[in-house]
Design a protein around this motif. Structure first.
Motif, short mmCIF file in Angstrom:
data_model
loop_
_atom_site.label_atom_id
_atom_site.label_comp_id
_atom_site.label_asym_id
_atom_site.label_seq_id
_atom_site.Cartn_x
_atom_site.Cartn_y
_atom_site.Cartn_z
N ALA A 137 0.80 -1.18 0.06
CA ALA A 137 0.25 0.29 -0.34
C ALA A 137 0.68 1.52 0.01
CB ALA A 137 -1.22 0.44 1.53
N ALA A 138 2.11 1.38 0.63
CA ALA A 138 2.91 2.41 1.10
C ALA A 138 3.57 2.81 -0.73
CB ALA A 138 4.29 2.16 1.91
N SER A 139 3.49 1.54 -1.37
CA SER A 139 3.45 1.71 -2.58
C SER A 139 2.91 2.23 -3.47
CB SER A 139 4.84 0.59 -3.49
OG SER A 139 5.18 0.66 -4.34
N ALA A 140 1.83 1.84 -3.69
CA ALA A 140 1.01 2.17 -3.87
C ALA A 140 0.63 3.41 -3.95
CB ALA A 140 -0.93 1.56 -4.02
N LEU A 141 1.39 4.20 -2.60
CA LEU A 141 0.50 5.74 -2.29
C LEU A 141 2.35 6.42 -2.10
CD1 LEU A 141 -1.44 5.22 1.12
CD2 LEU A 141 -1.96 5.53 -0.37
N GLY A 142 2.64 6.12 -3.04
CA GLY A 142 4.26 6.79 -4.04
C GLY A 142 4.73 6.40 -3.08
N GLY A 143 5.20 5.34 -2.69
CA GLY A 143 6.76 4.51 -2.55
C GLY A 143 6.81 5.25 -0.38
N VAL A 144 7.47 3.94 0.13
CA VAL A 144 8.38 4.81 1.22
C VAL A 144 8.96 5.47 1.09
CG1 VAL A 144 8.89 3.56 2.80
CG2 VAL A 144 7.78 2.49 1.77
N VAL A 145 8.93 6.83 1.93
CA VAL A 145 9.62 7.70 2.54
C VAL A 145 10.68 7.18 3.81
CG1 VAL A 145 9.65 10.05 3.01
CG2 VAL A 145 8.37 8.88 1.23
N GLU A 146 10.15 7.05 5.36
CA GLU A 146 10.55 6.30 5.93
C GLU A 146 9.98 5.25 6.83
OE1 GLU A 146 12.72 9.61 7.57
OE2 GLU A 146 10.66 10.77 7.78
N VAL A 147 10.34 4.97 7.81
CA VAL A 147 9.72 3.16 8.42
C VAL A 147 10.49 4.19 9.98
CG1 VAL A 147 9.10 1.41 8.82
CG2 VAL A 147 9.04 2.25 6.75
N PHE A 148 9.59 4.26 11.02
CA PHE A 148 9.43 4.55 12.60
C PHE A 148 8.65 3.07 13.56
CE2 PHE A 148 9.78 8.59 10.44
CZ PHE A 148 10.98 8.78 11.10
N GLU A 149 9.96 2.50 14.37
CA GLU A 149 9.24 2.02 14.90
C GLU A 149 8.34 2.26 15.68
OE1 GLU A 149 10.68 -1.81 17.82
OE2 GLU A 149 12.11 -0.81 17.08
N LEU A 150 7.29 1.76 16.33
CA LEU A 150 6.13 2.02 17.57
C LEU A 150 6.54 1.41 18.71
CD1 LEU A 150 3.21 1.38 16.10
CD2 LEU A 150 3.91 3.31 15.63
N SER A 151 7.67 2.61 19.22
CA SER A 151 7.97 1.90 21.11
C SER A 151 7.35 2.89 21.96
CB SER A 151 9.40 1.87 20.50
OG SER A 151 10.12 2.88 20.32
N GLU A 152 7.64 3.95 21.60
CA GLU A 152 7.19 5.15 23.41
C GLU A 152 5.99 4.67 23.39
OE1 GLU A 152 6.91 7.19 24.88
OE2 GLU A 152 8.29 7.47 24.02
N PRO A 153 6.47 4.48 25.16
CA PRO A 153 4.27 3.99 25.83
C PRO A 153 3.89 5.00 26.21
CG PRO A 153 7.14 3.44 26.81
CD PRO A 153 7.33 3.86 25.80
N SER A 154 3.75 6.45 25.83
CA SER A 154 2.96 7.37 26.27
C SER A 154 2.22 7.09 25.12
CB SER A 154 3.35 8.50 26.85
OG SER A 154 4.54 8.97 25.56
N LEU A 155 2.30 6.92 24.14
CA LEU A 155 0.99 6.45 22.33
C LEU A 155 0.58 5.75 22.22
CD1 LEU A 155 3.75 8.67 20.18
CD2 LEU A 155 2.00 9.81 21.29
N ARG A 156 0.96 4.83 23.60
CA ARG A 156 -0.20 3.55 23.56
C ARG A 156 -0.96 3.61 24.18
NH1 ARG A 156 4.10 -1.32 23.49
NH2 ARG A 156 5.08 -0.55 21.84
N LEU A 157 -2.17 2.48 24.85
CA LEU A 157 -2.83 2.75 25.90
C LEU A 157 -1.62 1.89 26.67
CD1 LEU A 157 -6.01 0.13 24.77
CD2 LEU A 157 -5.10 2.98 24.67
N SER A 158 -2.57 2.37 28.35
CA SER A 158 -1.16 2.21 29.61
C SER A 158 -1.26 1.39 29.68
CB SER A 158 -2.40 2.38 30.55
OG SER A 158 -3.46 2.98 30.88
N GLU A 159 -2.60 0.27 29.40
CA GLU A 159 -1.63 -1.16 29.77
C GLU A 159 -2.59 -2.01 28.45
OE1 GLU A 159 -4.76 -3.42 32.47
OE2 GLU A 159 -4.14 -1.51 34.23
N THR A 160 -2.06 -2.67 28.01
CA THR A 160 -1.13 -3.36 26.71
C THR A 160 -1.53 -5.34 26.89
OG1 THR A 160 0.81 -3.68 26.39
CG2 THR A 160 -0.14 -2.02 25.43
N SER A 161 -2.71 -5.50 26.34
CA SER A 161 -2.34 -7.27 26.30
C SER A 161 -1.15 -7.86 25.15
CB SER A 161 -3.60 -7.28 25.35
OG SER A 161 -3.91 -8.85 25.15
#
Length: 268
Positions: A101-125
């Motif tokens: 889908a990224a390719s269909a949307l013009g190509g990948v520019v950059e990718v980042f890992e989702l590791s910041e705890p404050s940007l997810r729910l406080s408790e994660t399953s």
């Protein structure tokens, strides 16, 4: 940059409350952002089907954050990522689902890992990252949080292997990519592959269990009622349909299986 829209693609189905829970998380964090459900009927754990469905749909959507979850590796060491494309953002597991889908949307520019705890729910399953990690990430991105705020840059995102396509004079072998609601069988091959195989007119379409005669046509009505047609679908791929029936059921074909097309028409 903010986004008014989030698209949502999963293999969750609609029998349970999984989709609603993710919608709820987004609504609580970003109540003014609208969600477009692409599909929640991706066959369970079928990454290529999910990747294909999103890639073929995303270019027709408004510029958006595209949330996609088909995640057989949930809870393992696989990363969650945000993919920055030229015309949108994509959020989900780092398992190859997002890159087509990224390719269909013009190509990948950059990718980042989702590791910041404050940007997810406080408790994660361990087994519901769609609700606890990916949906919050999509909402925060729509509200303007920069992708780089989520974690380190990922230089090596996972890609899916290319599907099988092999063209020879008089023969084309292609992997089944998806089967739609009508039983139409989408192949990895293109019309150019059909031309390389020098196939036209009447052909024979083979699965592992049966072969049916088909006409190379433009639309379903080019074949008689109950007969097969090989055509170019709306995504530009070759597909097999039965006029008034199901090609998948007739041929016994499903995703990742091989379909062979030959120049020698054979009745089943």
């Amino acid at each position: 940059m903010t986004y008014r829209w989030i698209s949502f693609t999963t293999d969750y189905g609609l029998r349970d409350g999984f989709v609603a829970a993710c919608h709820g998380v987004i609504a609580r964090l970003a109540p003014d952002v609208r969600v477009i459900d692409v599909t929640h009927e991706v066959p369970p754990q079928q990454l290529r089907h999910g990747a294909t469905a999103l890639a073929q749909t995303a270019p027709y959507l408004p510029e958006a954050v595209h949330l996609a979850v088909v995640d057989p590796g949930v809870g393992t060491a696989r990363r969650g990522v945000v993919v920055v494309a030229r015309h949108g953002l994509l959020v989900g597991p780092d398992n190859g689902l997002l890159l087509p889908a990224a390719s269909a949307l013009g190509g990948v520019v950059e990718v980042f890992e989702l590791s910041e705890p404050s940007l997810r729910l406080s408790e994660t399953s361990a087994t519901f990252h769609g609700r606890d990690i990916f949906a919050p990430a999509a909402a925060h991105l729509a509200l303007g949080v920069a992708p780089a705020e989520f974690g380190a840059r990922v230089p090596d995102p996972v890609t899916l292997p290319d599907p099988l396509v092999a063209a020879f004079p008089g023969k084309l072998v292609a992997e089944v990519v998806t089967v739609d609601h009508f039983g139409n069988v989408q192949l990895a091959a293109s019309p150019a592959d059909l031309a390389l195989a020098e196939l036209a007119g009447a052909v024979s379409v083979h699965s592992a269990r049966v072969a049916v005669r088909a006409v190379v046509g433009r639309t379903f009505g080019d074949a008689g009622r109950g007969e097969a047609v090989l055509y170019t679908d709306s995504a530009g791929r070759l597909a097999v349909a039965i006029n008034g029936g199901s090609a998948a059921a007739t041929l016994g074909l499903g995703p990742a299986q091989e379909c062979t097309i030959t120049s020698s028409p054979t009745a089943s």
